[in-house]
Design a protein around this motif. Sequence first.
Motif, short mmCIF file in Angstrom:
data_model
loop_
_atom_site.label_atom_id
_atom_site.label_comp_id
_atom_site.label_asym_id
_atom_site.label_seq_id
_atom_site.Cartn_x
_atom_site.Cartn_y
_atom_site.Cartn_z
N ASP A 184 -64.64 4.37 -5.77
CA ASP A 184 -63.39 4.63 -6.49
C ASP A 184 -62.19 4.06 -5.75
N CYS A 185 -62.33 3.76 -4.51
CA CYS A 185 -61.28 3.19 -3.69
C CYS A 185 -60.96 1.76 -4.15
N VAL A 186 -59.70 1.37 -4.03
CA VAL A 186 -59.33 -0.02 -4.31
C VAL A 186 -59.70 -0.85 -3.08
N TRP A 244 -60.44 -1.99 7.24
CA TRP A 244 -59.35 -1.04 7.51
C TRP A 244 -59.17 -0.19 6.27
N MET A 245 -59.07 1.13 6.49
CA MET A 245 -58.87 2.08 5.39
C MET A 245 -57.51 2.75 5.57
N ARG A 246 -56.70 2.72 4.51
CA ARG A 246 -55.42 3.42 4.54
C ARG A 246 -55.67 4.91 4.72
N ASP A 247 -54.75 5.61 5.37
CA ASP A 247 -54.92 7.03 5.69
C ASP A 247 -55.27 7.89 4.48
N LEU A 268 -46.93 -6.61 8.66
CA LEU A 268 -47.50 -5.33 8.23
C LEU A 268 -48.22 -4.67 9.41
N PRO A 269 -47.99 -3.38 9.61
CA PRO A 269 -48.56 -2.70 10.79
C PRO A 269 -50.07 -2.78 10.92
N ASN A 270 -50.82 -2.79 9.80
CA ASN A 270 -52.29 -2.82 9.90
C ASN A 270 -52.83 -4.15 10.43
#
Length: 137
Positions: free
Chosen positions: A9-11, A77-80, A123-125
């Motif tokens: 379900d994650c983008v 990398w996964m956003r919080d 961008l920080p990531n």
Amino acid sequence: MSPDRLETDCVFGVVGVLEERGRTLLIKRSESVRMPGMWCFPGGTIEDGETASEAIVREMAEEVGLVVEPERWLWSWMRDDGRLNLQWWKVKLLGGTLTLDKAEVQAAQWMTDEEIRTHPDVLPNNIPFLDHYRGLD
């Protein structure tokens, strides 16, 4: 694990890492996209029915006019909040001419690692990715 086919379900998005002569290609996001004016590696969303490796080829062609071949998956990398997962891919330049899609990209620049790390609008990531990629994590 190399997530070439992603189902959740994650983008999911892809990020292309293209290096030439000790520099890496970064783009400045246009005013009409999320996080406008920020610098990042080129990339975008994986479309339905598309693999991550297919997506990075398409995104690099669309955003910067370059024909690339995915060499290998590098990092995730996964956003919080868990709603966005980016897959970084090392890509090899096969052809094309650096031509920006102005709807998505304001500018492009080849940057050294130090320039990426110290640029105020990256961008920080991108910094944790760079640390991982260069073996600093």
